[in-house]
Scaffold this motif. Structure first.
Motif, PDB file in Angstrom:
ATOM      1  N   PRO A 177       0.282   8.925   8.167  1.00  0.00           N
ATOM      2  CA  PRO A 177       0.277   7.449   8.142  1.00  0.00           C
ATOM      3  C   PRO A 177       1.237   6.805   9.150  1.00  0.00           C
ATOM      4  N   TRP A 178       2.370   7.471   9.454  1.00  0.00           N
ATOM      5  CA  TRP A 178       3.293   6.912  10.444  1.00  0.00           C
ATOM      6  C   TRP A 178       2.675   6.908  11.842  1.00  0.00           C
ATOM      7  N   ASP A 179       1.701   7.787  12.078  1.00  0.00           N
ATOM      8  CA  ASP A 179       1.109   7.935  13.412  1.00  0.00           C
ATOM      9  C   ASP A 179      -0.231   7.218  13.546  1.00  0.00           C
ATOM     10  N   ASP A 199       1.496   4.943   3.300  1.00  0.00           N
ATOM     11  CA  ASP A 199       2.933   4.731   3.289  1.00  0.00           C
ATOM     12  C   ASP A 199       3.232   3.241   3.406  1.00  0.00           C
ATOM     13  N   ARG A 200       3.636   2.638   2.291  1.00  0.00           N
ATOM     14  CA  ARG A 200       4.015   1.224   2.325  1.00  0.00           C
ATOM     15  C   ARG A 200       5.488   1.056   2.652  1.00  0.00           C
ATOM     16  N   TRP A 201       6.252   2.164   2.532  1.00  0.00           N
ATOM     17  CA  TRP A 201       7.689   2.109   2.824  1.00  0.00           C
ATOM     18  C   TRP A 201       7.924   1.716   4.288  1.00  0.00           C
ATOM     19  N   ALA A 208       1.209   0.749  11.197  1.00  0.00           N
ATOM     20  CA  ALA A 208      -0.121   0.273  10.819  1.00  0.00           C
ATOM     21  C   ALA A 208      -0.080  -0.382   9.438  1.00  0.00           C
ATOM     22  N   SER A 209      -0.896  -1.426   9.261  1.00  0.00           N
ATOM     23  CA  SER A 209      -0.997  -2.086   7.953  1.00  0.00           C
ATOM     24  C   SER A 209      -1.597  -1.128   6.932  1.00  0.00           C
ATOM     25  N   LEU A 210      -1.445  -1.465   5.653  1.00  0.00           N
ATOM     26  CA  LEU A 210      -2.018  -0.603   4.611  1.00  0.00           C
ATOM     27  C   LEU A 210      -3.536  -0.531   4.751  1.00  0.00           C
ATOM     28  N   THR A 211      -4.170  -1.647   5.094  1.00  0.00           N
ATOM     29  CA  THR A 211      -5.630  -1.661   5.265  1.00  0.00           C
ATOM     30  C   THR A 211      -6.054  -0.657   6.338  1.00  0.00           C
ATOM     31  N   GLU A 212      -5.318  -0.668   7.440  1.00  0.00           N
ATOM     32  CA  GLU A 212      -5.646   0.254   8.537  1.00  0.00           C
ATOM     33  C   GLU A 212      -5.374   1.713   8.118  1.00  0.00           C
ATOM     34  N   ILE A 236      -1.584  15.458   1.145  1.00  0.00           N
ATOM     35  CA  ILE A 236      -1.406  14.004   1.099  1.00  0.00           C
ATOM     36  C   ILE A 236       0.065  13.624   1.001  1.00  0.00           C
ATOM     37  N   HIS A 237       0.435  12.651   1.853  1.00  0.00           N
ATOM     38  CA  HIS A 237       1.760  12.018   1.853  1.00  0.00           C
ATOM     39  C   HIS A 237       1.577  10.646   1.221  1.00  0.00           C
TER      40      HIS A 237
END
Ligand SMILES: [Zn+2]
Length: 282
Positions: A67-69, A99-101, A119-123, A144-145
């Motif tokens: 998710p960070w990438d 990852d919302r953090w 990236a936004s949560l939606t993305e 899963i992270h």
């Protein structure tokens, strides 16, 4: 007494470990490591992961967009991921997730996030579900992270097509109340050695509620360093001064989780081996 150990989640391909790779690999085999899931996180590191898998029989390769990438992915990322997976029928999909953090809580100058578009949560959800579909189609193990996005993750896992062999919630830090629902959908849960921090009582208590046939153990090395007194294997800090976690600390993760569960470490190793082989190797 020699144990048979499995690291359900690390990043052996990371540049922080690269200068020390030879001694690390020898130490891991010496301490009884028989398997490690090495997780790619971005398009640039998938080739490194597959070269490690060709070199070391104990490496289980896994390819995914973390998710960070997600924010820095290229337009052709999905074709590239398909190609990496197609070249290795035994590879998993991961590290992927939500990852919302990074959106809500991370500091703007956090060095670990330098150069990354958040990236936004939606993305993130769009990219996560696309990767989940790839895994389900081939029945590949998924890693899963999830940070601060448990409700959003549950909404997906509850209804999505999932690999019938199951999936891993790595370094599970979600609520104990959610364990049962995730387990019914096929989740395995890995205990990270950083949970040995005396302040992480809630994390350790949650692992007491996890069914024994769903427990795994991990380091996330070179990330998630464990508390100093447990650190039996050490590496020099990164160029930016960050602590670099040695994957050999998997031994401490087993010892610490066994103590937490009140189990002899040999019994924990027996469960973890069966679980690792069932999820990642058949
Ligand atoms: Zn990781």
């Amino acid at each position: 007494m020699s144990l048979t150990l499995y690291d359900a989640h690390n990043h052996l391909q990371d540049e922080w470990l690269a200068p020390h790779l030879e001694p690390i690999a020898e130490q891991l085999v010496g301490l009884g490591l028989r398997g490690a899931v090495v997780n790619g996180t971005c398009e640039d590191d998938w080739a490194l992961v597959s070269s490690l898998a060709r070199r070391f029989a104990w490496v289980v390769p896994s390819f995914g967009l973390h998710p960070w990438d997600v924010g820095n992915r290229s337009p052709g990322w999905c074709e590239k991921l398909n190609a990496a997976l197609g070249a290795d029928p035994a590879a998993g999909v991961g590290e992927i997730g939500l990852d919302r953090w990074i959106i809500d809580s991370a500091r703007p100058d956090d060095p670990r996030l330098a150069g990354l578009r958040r990236a936004s949560l939606t993305e993130q959800i769009e990219v996560f579900t696309a990767q989940l579909e790839l895994a389900a189609a081939d029945n590949r193990p998924v890693t899963i992270h999830c940070l601060d996005a448990w409700g959003a993750l549950w909404d997906i896992v509850r209804t999505a097509s999932l690999p019938t062999r199951g999936f891993l919630l790595h370094a599970y830090s979600g609520p104990a109340e959610m364990v049962r629902g995730f387990a019914e959908r096929g989740a395995y849960f890995s205990f990270n050695s950083s949970f040995l921090d005396p302040r992480k009582v809630r994390h350790r208590d949650t692992f007491k509620t996890i069914p024994r046939d769903r427990v795994l153990v991990e380091t996330d090395a070179p990330a998630m360093p464990l508390p100093q007194p447990w650190r039996t294997y050490k590496l020099p800090p990164s160029p930016s001064g960050t602590t670099v976690n040695h994957p050999g600390n998997i031994e401490a993760a087993y010892a610490g989780l066994a103590t937490t569960l009140g189990l002899p470490v040999a019994d924990l190793a027996t469960h973890a081996e069966a679980n690792f082989l069932r999820l990642f190797r058949h």
